[in-house]
Structures are given as C-alpha cells and as structure tokens.
Write a protein that holds these residues in place. Structure first.
Motif, PDB file in Angstrom:
ATOM      1  N   LEU A 124      -6.291   6.589   9.651  1.00 22.51           N
ATOM      2  CA  LEU A 124      -4.890   6.229   9.422  1.00 22.51           C
ATOM      3  C   LEU A 124      -4.247   7.219   8.457  1.00 22.51           C
ATOM      4  O   LEU A 124      -4.933   7.804   7.616  1.00 22.51           O
ATOM      5  CB  LEU A 124      -4.810   4.815   8.834  1.00 22.51           C
ATOM      6  CG  LEU A 124      -5.244   3.661   9.732  1.00 22.51           C
ATOM      7  CD1 LEU A 124      -5.306   2.360   8.921  1.00 22.51           C
ATOM      8  CD2 LEU A 124      -4.314   3.515  10.924  1.00 22.51           C
ATOM      9  N   PRO A 125      -2.915   7.373   8.545  1.00 28.23           N
ATOM     10  CA  PRO A 125      -2.226   8.211   7.557  1.00 28.23           C
ATOM     11  C   PRO A 125      -2.496   7.656   6.151  1.00 28.23           C
ATOM     12  O   PRO A 125      -2.673   6.446   5.983  1.00 28.23           O
ATOM     13  CB  PRO A 125      -0.744   8.066   7.937  1.00 28.23           C
ATOM     14  CG  PRO A 125      -0.753   7.641   9.367  1.00 28.23           C
ATOM     15  CD  PRO A 125      -2.011   6.840   9.563  1.00 28.23           C
ATOM     16  N   PRO A 126      -2.525   8.515   5.142  1.00 26.62           N
ATOM     17  CA  PRO A 126      -2.923   8.094   3.792  1.00 26.62           C
ATOM     18  C   PRO A 126      -2.201   6.858   3.245  1.00 26.62           C
ATOM     19  O   PRO A 126      -2.840   5.950   2.727  1.00 26.62           O
ATOM     20  CB  PRO A 126      -2.628   9.332   2.931  1.00 26.62           C
ATOM     21  CG  PRO A 126      -2.702  10.477   3.883  1.00 26.62           C
ATOM     22  CD  PRO A 126      -2.235   9.947   5.206  1.00 26.62           C
ATOM     23  N   ARG A 127      -0.885   6.808   3.340  1.00 31.08           N
ATOM     24  CA  ARG A 127      -0.151   5.656   2.801  1.00 31.08           C
ATOM     25  C   ARG A 127      -0.466   4.386   3.580  1.00 31.08           C
ATOM     26  O   ARG A 127      -0.642   3.316   2.995  1.00 31.08           O
ATOM     27  CB  ARG A 127       1.359   5.918   2.836  1.00 31.08           C
ATOM     28  CG  ARG A 127       1.954   5.942   1.465  1.00 31.08           C
ATOM     29  CD  ARG A 127       3.376   6.332   1.407  1.00 31.08           C
ATOM     30  NE  ARG A 127       4.252   5.641   2.334  1.00 31.08           N
ATOM     31  CZ  ARG A 127       5.557   5.577   2.183  1.00 31.08           C
ATOM     32  NH1 ARG A 127       6.123   6.159   1.162  1.00 31.08           N
ATOM     33  NH2 ARG A 127       6.296   4.957   3.062  1.00 31.08           N
ATOM     34  N   THR A 128      -0.541   4.499   4.889  1.00 31.41           N
ATOM     35  CA  THR A 128      -0.858   3.348   5.739  1.00 31.41           C
ATOM     36  C   THR A 128      -2.264   2.846   5.421  1.00 31.41           C
ATOM     37  O   THR A 128      -2.499   1.646   5.293  1.00 31.41           O
ATOM     38  CB  THR A 128      -0.755   3.738   7.229  1.00 31.41           C
ATOM     39  OG1 THR A 128       0.546   4.277   7.474  1.00 31.41           O
ATOM     40  CG2 THR A 128      -1.008   2.558   8.137  1.00 31.41           C
ATOM     41  N   ARG A 129      -3.204   3.780   5.270  1.00 36.47           N
ATOM     42  CA  ARG A 129      -4.591   3.439   4.936  1.00 36.47           C
ATOM     43  C   ARG A 129      -4.658   2.715   3.592  1.00 36.47           C
ATOM     44  O   ARG A 129      -5.328   1.696   3.458  1.00 36.47           O
ATOM     45  CB  ARG A 129      -5.460   4.700   4.915  1.00 36.47           C
ATOM     46  CG  ARG A 129      -6.909   4.428   4.557  1.00 36.47           C
ATOM     47  CD  ARG A 129      -7.796   5.671   4.600  1.00 36.47           C
ATOM     48  NE  ARG A 129      -7.260   6.767   3.826  1.00 36.47           N
ATOM     49  CZ  ARG A 129      -6.914   7.955   4.323  1.00 36.47           C
ATOM     50  NH1 ARG A 129      -7.046   8.214   5.604  1.00 36.47           N
ATOM     51  NH2 ARG A 129      -6.434   8.901   3.537  1.00 36.47           N
ATOM     52  N   ALA A 135      -4.535  -4.589   1.163  1.00 38.56           N
ATOM     53  CA  ALA A 135      -4.407  -5.886   1.831  1.00 38.56           C
ATOM     54  C   ALA A 135      -5.790  -6.493   2.088  1.00 38.56           C
ATOM     55  O   ALA A 135      -5.994  -7.697   1.902  1.00 38.56           O
ATOM     56  CB  ALA A 135      -3.640  -5.740   3.144  1.00 38.56           C
ATOM     57  N   LEU A 136      -6.736  -5.652   2.479  1.00 40.62           N
ATOM     58  CA  LEU A 136      -8.093  -6.140   2.747  1.00 40.62           C
ATOM     59  C   LEU A 136      -8.802  -6.561   1.458  1.00 40.62           C
ATOM     60  O   LEU A 136      -9.762  -7.332   1.505  1.00 40.62           O
ATOM     61  CB  LEU A 136      -8.907  -5.079   3.490  1.00 40.62           C
ATOM     62  CG  LEU A 136      -8.459  -4.802   4.919  1.00 40.62           C
ATOM     63  CD1 LEU A 136      -9.234  -3.634   5.521  1.00 40.62           C
ATOM     64  CD2 LEU A 136      -8.594  -6.044   5.785  1.00 40.62           C
ATOM     65  N   SER A 151       9.013  -0.573  -1.193  1.00 43.00           N
ATOM     66  CA  SER A 151       9.592  -1.888  -0.925  1.00 43.00           C
ATOM     67  C   SER A 151       8.591  -2.766  -0.160  1.00 43.00           C
ATOM     68  O   SER A 151       7.672  -2.259   0.495  1.00 43.00           O
ATOM     69  CB  SER A 151      10.879  -1.751  -0.109  1.00 43.00           C
ATOM     70  OG  SER A 151      10.570  -1.402   1.224  1.00 43.00           O
ATOM     71  N   VAL A 152       8.808  -4.070  -0.237  1.00 47.33           N
ATOM     72  CA  VAL A 152       7.966  -5.022   0.492  1.00 47.33           C
ATOM     73  C   VAL A 152       8.091  -4.763   1.994  1.00 47.33           C
ATOM     74  O   VAL A 152       7.106  -4.858   2.730  1.00 47.33           O
ATOM     75  CB  VAL A 152       8.333  -6.481   0.128  1.00 47.33           C
ATOM     76  CG1 VAL A 152       7.592  -7.474   1.008  1.00 47.33           C
ATOM     77  CG2 VAL A 152       8.036  -6.755  -1.339  1.00 47.33           C
ATOM     78  N   ASN A 153       9.299  -4.419   2.446  1.00 46.00           N
ATOM     79  CA  ASN A 153       9.495  -4.122   3.875  1.00 46.00           C
ATOM     80  C   ASN A 153       8.686  -2.898   4.304  1.00 46.00           C
ATOM     81  O   ASN A 153       8.175  -2.854   5.422  1.00 46.00           O
ATOM     82  CB  ASN A 153      10.980  -3.935   4.207  1.00 46.00           C
ATOM     83  CG  ASN A 153      11.716  -5.257   4.259  1.00 46.00           C
ATOM     84  OD1 ASN A 153      11.101  -6.306   4.485  1.00 46.00           O
ATOM     85  ND2 ASN A 153      13.020  -5.217   4.036  1.00 46.00           N
ATOM     86  N   THR A 154       8.567  -1.907   3.433  1.00 47.87           N
ATOM     87  CA  THR A 154       7.747  -0.732   3.737  1.00 47.87           C
ATOM     88  C   THR A 154       6.285  -1.147   3.888  1.00 47.87           C
ATOM     89  O   THR A 154       5.597  -0.700   4.812  1.00 47.87           O
ATOM     90  CB  THR A 154       7.892   0.343   2.636  1.00 47.87           C
ATOM     91  OG1 THR A 154       9.251   0.748   2.563  1.00 47.87           O
ATOM     92  CG2 THR A 154       7.004   1.545   2.906  1.00 47.87           C
ATOM     93  N   LYS A 159       1.629  -2.006   7.290  1.00 47.01           N
ATOM     94  CA  LYS A 159       0.558  -2.906   7.749  1.00 47.01           C
ATOM     95  C   LYS A 159       0.652  -3.115   9.263  1.00 47.01           C
ATOM     96  O   LYS A 159      -0.363  -3.063   9.959  1.00 47.01           O
ATOM     97  CB  LYS A 159       0.640  -4.256   7.028  1.00 47.01           C
ATOM     98  CG  LYS A 159       0.017  -4.237   5.651  1.00 47.01           C
ATOM     99  CD  LYS A 159       0.224  -5.522   4.887  1.00 47.01           C
ATOM    100  CE  LYS A 159      -0.447  -6.722   5.458  1.00 47.01           C
ATOM    101  NZ  LYS A 159      -0.290  -7.909   4.575  1.00 47.01           N
ATOM    102  N   LYS A 160       1.869  -3.332   9.743  1.00 44.94           N
ATOM    103  CA  LYS A 160       2.078  -3.527  11.185  1.00 44.94           C
ATOM    104  C   LYS A 160       1.604  -2.300  11.955  1.00 44.94           C
ATOM    105  O   LYS A 160       0.921  -2.405  12.977  1.00 44.94           O
ATOM    106  CB  LYS A 160       3.558  -3.809  11.452  1.00 44.94           C
ATOM    107  CG  LYS A 160       3.896  -4.017  12.901  1.00 44.94           C
ATOM    108  CD  LYS A 160       5.395  -4.241  13.075  1.00 44.94           C
ATOM    109  CE  LYS A 160       5.758  -4.122  14.535  1.00 44.94           C
ATOM    110  NZ  LYS A 160       7.185  -4.017  14.745  1.00 44.94           N
ATOM    111  N   ASN A 161       1.958  -1.111  11.453  1.00 47.37           N
ATOM    112  CA  ASN A 161       1.530   0.131  12.099  1.00 47.37           C
ATOM    113  C   ASN A 161       0.006   0.271  12.077  1.00 47.37           C
ATOM    114  O   ASN A 161      -0.603   0.693  13.063  1.00 47.37           O
ATOM    115  CB  ASN A 161       2.163   1.341  11.412  1.00 47.37           C
ATOM    116  CG  ASN A 161       3.655   1.406  11.596  1.00 47.37           C
ATOM    117  OD1 ASN A 161       4.232   0.725  12.453  1.00 47.37           O
ATOM    118  ND2 ASN A 161       4.324   2.207  10.783  1.00 47.37           N
TER     119      ASN A 161
END
Length: 183
Positions: A124-129, A135-136, A151-154, A159-161
């Motif tokens: 995964l991309p670094p920020r997504t990872r 979260a885990l 932001s919380v939306n980010t 997480k969705k991605n």
C-alpha cells in the motif's frame, strides 16, 4: 530477489544472497508459526533460525521452492514440539494433540494467509499503509487523524482505499477481513 524455483537452484549452488532473500521472506512466518506452538517469541525466533540453518545445510537436496517450504514448516513444527518436550512446557498428551496433522495444517494455512496479508499491506502507499496499521492497532478514526495531522475524512478515505486494494488482491475474499480483525 523474487522467490521461485530459480532461487532454490541459486541457493543449492551456494549463493548466500539468494539464501538471505529466502531467509528474510520466511523468517517472520516461521517465527509466528512456531510461536503459536511454543507460546514464546524468543524461543520461536531461535527455532525459525534453526529450521533455516537446517535447510542451508541440506540445500543441495532441494530443487523446488514448494519442497523447501514444506521442509521449513515441518522442521519448524518438529523443533517446536521438541522444545515443548525438552522444556516440559506441556503435558505429553498436549504435545501429541499439537502434533496432529490437522492442527498443524490449520496453523500453516493461517500463517500463509497472514503472510500474504502482510505483503499486501506492505504494498500500500505509505500514508494508506500507516492509517491501516494504526486502525489494526485499535485506534479510532479521530485518534488516527490527530496522530497523522489529517482530517477524519482523509482517514476514512485512506482506510476505504486500503480495504478495496486488499479485497481486490485477494479476489474479494471476505475471509481475509475476518483475519484482519480477529485476535
């Protein structure tokens, strides 16, 4: 170096870098597999190293990666059971139960799925990872947002991605998501 039958050939010819690649690829999985049996991370690391060294000593006996993998897991299982017997960590009846092929197969399958999952998370991309890892670890979206200064939306989007990419990598198998949030 990508793991395939070619790496086994390289190792059998004494290529230490190929062995290091195999070692790096299997060490964590073997540790986790062993720790499920011996219930000790330190002992599991020693056992995983012993199994990999045993393979190195017999490297010329193997031509296929699948046989190396089987050897490593069987050796790790046997070393783990020997550890339990030697250290009298469990009763002999429990060692027999742990040695049950079905139990061992379930542990191996579970560890293989976890290993594949870890690989996908690492892709995964670094920020997504980072968002997924937090979260885990049990962090809530607002906590993740605060820690990463986003932001919380980010956080929700990332997480969705992450879930979408992992789901796609595993062919939409929801079993993987059960593993993500179990234990």
């Amino acid at each position: 170096m990508k793991l395939n039958d070619g790496i086994v050939s390289e190792i059998s010819n004494g290529n230490y870098l190929a062995f290091k690649s195999l070692f790096d690829n299997f060490f964590t999985s073997l540790c986790l597999f062993s720790s499920q049996i011996v219930k000790s991370n330190v002992a599991a690391q020693d056992i995983a190293q012993e199994a990999l060294i045993a393979y190195w000593k017999r490297k010329s006996d193997f031509e296929e990666l699948i046989k190396v993998k089987a050897f490593l897991y069987i050796t790790t299982k046997n070393l783990s059971l020997n550890y339990l017997k030697k250290n009298k960590k469990v009763a002999p009846v429990e060692v027999h139960t742990l040695a049950n092929d079905k139990t061992i197969q379930e542990l191996i399958i579970k560890e293989e799925v976890y290993a594949s999952l870890r690989e996908e998370i690492d892709r995964l991309p670094p920020r997504t990872r980072k968002v997924l890892q937090l979260a885990l670890q049990g962090m809530k979206n607002p906590e993740i947002a605060l820690q990463l200064n986003v932001s919380v939306n980010t956080v929700k989007t990332l997480k969705k991605n992450a879930y979408a990419e992992i789901r796609e990598a595993f062919g939409g198998d929801s079993f993987v998501f059960l593993l993500l949030f179990s234990e």
